[in-house]
Scaffold this motif. Sequence first.
Motif, PDB file in Angstrom:
ATOM      1  N   TYR A 122      -4.717  -1.613  -7.626  1.00  0.00           N
ATOM      2  CA  TYR A 122      -6.038  -1.197  -7.157  1.00  0.00           C
ATOM      3  C   TYR A 122      -5.946   0.212  -6.584  1.00  0.00           C
ATOM      4  CZ  TYR A 122      -7.538  -6.057  -7.588  1.00  0.00           C
ATOM      5  OH  TYR A 122      -7.846  -7.306  -8.083  1.00  0.00           O
ATOM      6  N   THR A 142      -7.738   4.395   4.038  1.00  0.00           N
ATOM      7  CA  THR A 142      -6.474   3.654   4.099  1.00  0.00           C
ATOM      8  C   THR A 142      -6.377   2.878   5.401  1.00  0.00           C
ATOM      9  OG1 THR A 142      -5.326   5.285   2.710  1.00  0.00           O
ATOM     10  CG2 THR A 142      -3.950   3.859   4.079  1.00  0.00           C
ATOM     11  N   THR A 194      -3.744   4.511  -2.624  1.00  0.00           N
ATOM     12  CA  THR A 194      -4.969   5.097  -2.085  1.00  0.00           C
ATOM     13  C   THR A 194      -5.165   6.561  -2.481  1.00  0.00           C
ATOM     14  OG1 THR A 194      -3.891   5.573   0.037  1.00  0.00           O
ATOM     15  CG2 THR A 194      -5.093   3.490  -0.154  1.00  0.00           C
ATOM     16  N   ILE A 222      -1.779  -1.412  -3.930  1.00  0.00           N
ATOM     17  CA  ILE A 222      -2.909  -0.518  -3.706  1.00  0.00           C
ATOM     18  C   ILE A 222      -2.366   0.897  -3.566  1.00  0.00           C
ATOM     19  CG2 ILE A 222      -4.821   0.110  -2.197  1.00  0.00           C
ATOM     20  CD1 ILE A 222      -4.920  -2.804  -1.273  1.00  0.00           C
ATOM     21  N   ILE A 255       0.850  -1.191   0.000  1.00  0.00           N
ATOM     22  CA  ILE A 255       0.000   0.000   0.000  1.00  0.00           C
ATOM     23  C   ILE A 255       0.887   1.243   0.000  1.00  0.00           C
ATOM     24  CG2 ILE A 255      -1.732   1.331   1.250  1.00  0.00           C
ATOM     25  CD1 ILE A 255      -2.854  -1.224   2.368  1.00  0.00           C
ATOM     26  N   ILE A 274     -11.560   0.076  -5.936  1.00  0.00           N
ATOM     27  CA  ILE A 274     -12.098  -0.682  -4.810  1.00  0.00           C
ATOM     28  C   ILE A 274     -13.435  -0.034  -4.447  1.00  0.00           C
ATOM     29  CG2 ILE A 274     -11.695  -1.472  -2.447  1.00  0.00           C
ATOM     30  CD1 ILE A 274      -8.695  -1.125  -2.957  1.00  0.00           C
TER      31      ILE A 274
END
Length: 258
Positions: free
Chosen positions: A171, A52, A148, A146, A38, A195
């Motif tokens: 993502y 997050t 965010t 990911i 992430i 997402i």
Amino acid sequence: MHNEISFSIPELSSMKHYPEKLYYRGNIELLRQPKISIVGTRRPNPYTRAMTFELSKKLALSGMVIVSGAAAGVDAIAHQGAGAENTIAVLPCGIDLRYPSANAELIKSIESRGLSISQFECGFEAREWSFVVRNEVVVALGDLLIVTEADHASGSMRSVEYALAMGKPIYVLPHRINESAATRQLLAEGKATAIDDMDRFVAFISQQGRNSIEDTPFIAYCRTNPIYDEAVVKFPNEIFEAELSGLIEVKNGRVSVL
């Protein structure tokens, strides 16, 4: 006090150049668990901060280890959401320096309960290029990436470049029109997936993890269909979070994994 990793890490074979050395402090067994990377901006908006943290927490509860770079903003929030025992911090400096200093206590807790790693010798101070090198390790360790929140020409987008080169799924969180321009462009170009349903996403990712590796002690225990009251005594924090997240179900006084 630090140690040097003496075995190969299969995930890092996707890097352009496998690190000559890797130093660590903490629980090296986390490297053998399913991992999610992430990353994101150092200045997240309130929505990104909340999402997050929630996403990291739910992924960790479902058995995932969260990998990030211990930087300010999204990185730190991802580590905190996962909990120190479920996270790997990849440093852009020598492992003894705990950079950035503002996150020194967070990194210290990760060393004690989770895992901190670096490919730089002790005493090496972070430089502009070492952040880029660090980002490649963060991306390589995860089964997917990911992002965010991110702007164009940011370090997070360099991480995206690594993920695309490595063939890693990407993502992102959905954002409003004037926010996170870079991740919205990734969606527009079909390079990332949004997402839209966090619980469904976590369930999908955790199932993939379960298919590849053993469950966490908590999930393994829940699979024995234990009595709810006994489960609360044994895993008081995890049981309530997992129930709220839809990872488990309580029926007729017993716990089952969904």
